[in-house]
Scaffold this active site. Structure first.
Site: not given
Ligand code: GLC
Length: 800
Positions: A348, A494, A644, A690, A709-710
């Site tokens: 993802r 997660d 994120h 993050q 981080t996304g």
């Molecule tokens: C971390 C993981 C990501 C997940 C997020 C929230 O950043 O890398 O895949 O979506 O945690 O649990």
């Protein structure tokens, strides 16, 4: 409290107070070799993989913090006093020495002034080289002749990080060192081509290959024996721990300086000679800096904004772009947090990262998208964490063979066993890929990509479009008792597995994927598919709005035991961010509900540091809800400001025309605006982190885990596509900004499919959204087509 400033002209962040509360990171290298470095020269180096091809060692989460690294010590022969160019590891008192660190784009420079010596150490990995270069300048600013000894230090690592950290009966007996022709050669004897070198652009006066000789068994990097005593033993050994120390003695007259260039590289003696030769003339290195600069400049020029906000211009034109690109380049497992014991691609995370910088890195994003296509199963779910090499076609696998097979038998999963079953599938993973592919096609106009063939992880192959169809078919089938998509092992969060129940978020992500496929099939003329997707969208929209609405927001899910999560009926975790952001952003929420939802987010989740992931925090473990209830309140997924998903809300606000609120949220999370609050933030102000500790934690406001981080990619995407509103379409560029009403306008230089658009947005009526007039090259029009003539075009957009 501030520790530094943005030097916008030079694309640098300058740390002029180096005793930071935590490491501030930078990444060097833009190809196969990468160094993760901090503000005091701590860090590590790897080639291609931080786990399987580590070059230098690193002791993560240890004290002293983030050691070892790439150290240069300078010792005065007159009195034996010594210091390092970076503040650590020697750590001279800050009232006696002055240190500055400059983190730039793929370049970091350490500077020091101590007792009349001015020294700099500039670190980079030039394009085309597999070597980390330390470019050291030492100048005598005092009024007397100075006799100095310069020592370097880096600690070599066994290539395989797990073995290096756990299996000393092996790692200590298979690596050796040698010294030849001014180069230290480190040899991983178990490997066919397992060599690294350390050499310099001068003849050394001494060397040390043995770590324990250099440091001394009871000393540390702060007071290494060799430097304290001023001599190296000149020993090499087969077996043991090795280091890269070259000693150079200098005699500098007042005002005189010396430039010492060191190379820490991949390869054996011949490669060490080649690189010495290449940079014999230091001007060649200056040219290499120029190439790195233009590598980034070219990317920056793809999208350059000038707005009324420095915090948008500096971050979007430089730092957020940089952060997003680094995630695409090196994935998520090379940092001071993940130190190389876990590699590969998370499905993802990679799928989202690959969507965000297609304009600036189309090849890199396509490469990632292809890796993800190959890691998709024929059932339509993705392999959650994988090594791209696993799913390469056989011919390419041969070329990429791992050079090393451990004599200690470590069973390796073969073929089918790498493909995990449904019980380990995350329900959201592959759904992120559908929009990424759609964005890729829109940005590049490469429609042929859709009919390219790629394999499936569990065998067979199909076109890209076929992969996309399987992804949505899978999610349409994987629904639970209430008709909502199953959460499976977990969804984006997660830590929230709903005891194996159903996930609202996944249903909204499915909705978004269907929107993408509907648009795509419509544009491609696949009429039957288009009708099919539109029917599903109609059905889902009614169903989701009716079933998932809680009164003032949408629920987050329903547990296996039928308990609603993220509902006003709950005592804790009553409202969650992800499902509500996507309810709006996917377009599924009906207008009135969308408006109420966004207001609820604002009321219950917004803070001065960004938007909370959920609230109130869970305080009692409840495995029916999930692991999130076993995370401390205010940290990570349990009611922190998880960065994120924040830009999802900015984007959702923009779809509803709320530019003021979108920007207010941007400002609260954006690290740029926290430059003077480092006593609270701790982390670097040039990188999103993050998460930020939430209000239920004593460290409220503290940011954790930079770069990987996304939120980097998503912030870039949300600002460029939603706030500034410049979106590629299948055959046009749309400009539909959603900005603060106070703005008079802004301008963007945007390279789209080879044409350069000079976009000027005017906002005379001070609206937040709405486009009244568009002019292309002076001619009034209602759309910005893409002529693909490689020329410059002026675009004037009048809001109102
Ligand atoms: C971390 C993981 C990501 C997940 C997020 C929230 O950043 O890398 O895949 O979506 O945690 O649990």
């Amino acid at each position: 409290m501030r520790y530094g400033y943005f030097d916008t002209e030079n694309d640098e962040y300058v740390i002029d107070r180096v005793d930071l509360p935590t490491s501030w990171t930078n990444y060097l290298g833009v190809e196969d070799m990468c160094a993760v470095v901090n503000h005091t020269a701590g860090g590590y180096l790897f080639y291609r993989s931080p786990e399987y091809h580590r070059i230098t060692r690193f002791r993560g989460n240890a004290i002293p913090m983030d050691r070892p690294g790439d150290y240069v010590y300078i010792r005065d022969r007159e009195d034996g006093d010594y210091f390092s160019i970076s503040w650590q590891p020697v750590g001279k008192p800050l009232d006696q020495a002055k240190y500055v660190t400059r983190h730039g784009l793929s370049v970091t420079t350490y500077e020091c002034d101590y007792k009349g010596i001015h020294a700099t150490q500039k670190m980079s990995i030039p394009i085309g080289d597999n070597a980390l270069i330390w470019d050291v300048n030492i100048r005598n600013d005092s009024d007397r002749v100075r006799e100095l000894d310069v020592f370097t230090y880096a600690e070599f690592s066994f290539h395989h990080v797990p073995i290096d950290n756990q299996n000393f009966q092996m790692s200590l007996y298979c690596a050796g060192s040698d010294y030849m022709d001014g180069a230290i050669i480190y040899d991983l004897y178990y490997e066919e081509e397992g060599y690294q070198y350390f050499t310099a652009n001068f003849e050394p006066d001494g060397y040390e290959c043995l770590r324990d000789n250099f440091i001394g068994t009871y000393n540390t990097e702060t007071n290494p024996r060799a430097v304290a005593e001023g001599n190296c033993t000149g020993q090499v050994l087969k077996g043991g721990n090795h280091c890269a120390c070259l000693q150079k003695s200098l005699r500098l007259n007042p005002g005189e300086s010396a430039r010492l260039i060191y190379f820490l590289g991949e390869g054996a003696l011949s490669e060490s000679k080649e690189i010495r030769e290449k940079y014999k003339d230091p001007e060649a290195l200056d040219r290499a800096y120029g190439e790195l600069k233009s590598f980034w400049k070219k990317k920056q020029e793809k999208f350059m904004v000038t707005s009324p906000e420095d915090g948008i211009d500096t971050m979007i034109n430089t730092w957020t772009l940089y952060q997003s690109e680094i995630n695409v380049m090196f994935s998520r497992f090379a940092s001071f947090i993940e130190v190389g014991g876990r590699t590969g691609l998370g499905y993802r995370d990679t799928a989202q990262d690959a969507m965000t910088v297609i304009a600036t890195n189309p090849e890199g994003c396509k490469k990632r998208i292809v890796e993800l296509l190959r890691a998709l199963t024929t059932s339509g779910y993705g392999i959650h964490l994988f090594e791209p090499g696993w799913f390469l076609p056989e011919e390419e696998k041969e070329k990429k063979k791992k050079p090393f097979k451990s004599p200690t038998v470590i069973p390796e999963p073969e073929g089918a066993s790498k493909v995990h079953g449904l019980s380990d599938a995350c329900a959201d993973d592959a759904l992120w890929l559908v929009p990424s592919i759609t964005e890729y096609v829109k940005e590049t106009g490469n429609f042929e990509f859709l009919s390219e063939h790629y394999g499936y992880a569990d065998g067979g192959d199909g076109t890209v479009y076929d992969h996309m169809k399987r992804i949505v078919t899978f999610s349409l089938q994987q629904v639970g008792d209430n008709g909502i998509c199953k959460g499976l092992r977990a969804d984006w969060n997660d830590c929230l597995n709903l005891g194996g129940g159903e996930s609202t978020l996944v249903s909204f992500l499915l909705y978004r994927a269907l929107v993408c496929l509907s648009e795509l099939s419509g544009f491609m003329g696949y009429e039957a598919d288009k009708k099919n997707y539109d029917d599903e969208l109609d059905r889902l929209r009614t169903f989701l709005n009716d079933t998932l609405w809680d009164g003032a927001w949408f629920i987050r899910g329903i547990t296996h035991n039928g308990k609603k999560i993220g509902s006003s009926q709950n005592k804790e975790g009553r409202i969650h961010l992800e499902s509500n952001a996507w309810a709006v952003l996917s377009g599924a929420a009906k207008e009135e509900k969308a408006r109420i939802t966004l207001n609820s987010i604002h009321e219950h989740l917004s803070t001065p540091y960004g938007i909370l992931l959920n609230a109130p925090a869970y305080t009692e473990p409840d495995d029916d809800i999930g692991f999130v209830t076993r995370v401390y309140p205010g940290l990570k997924e349990n009611s922190s400001i998880f960065s994120h998903p924040n830009p999802w809300v900015w984007s959702a606000e923009c779809t509803m025309g709320n530019g003021d609120r979108a920007f207010e949220y941007y400002r609260s999370l954006c690290p740029y605006y926290q430059n003077d609050r480092i006593e609270i933030r701790h982390a670097e102000p040039y990188s999103y982190c993050q998460f930020i500790s939430g209000r239920d934690h004593t460290s409220y406001g503290e940011a954790h885990h930079p770069f990987m981080t996304g939120s980097g990619g998503w912030s870039y995407f949300a600002v460029t596509h939603y706030i500034l509103g410049i979106k590629p379409g299948f055959d046009e560029l749309t400009v539909d900004p959603c900005i603060p009403a106070a703005w008079d306008g802004f301008s963007v230089k945007r390279n789209f499919r080879g044409d350069i658009f000079e976009i000027n947005v005017e906002n005379p009526a001070h609206v937040q959204k709405g486009v009244k007039e568009i002019y292309v090259d002076g001619v009034r029009t209602d759309r910005i087509a893409c002529p693909r003539d490689g020329r410059q075009h002026s675009v004037r957009v009048v809001m109102g």
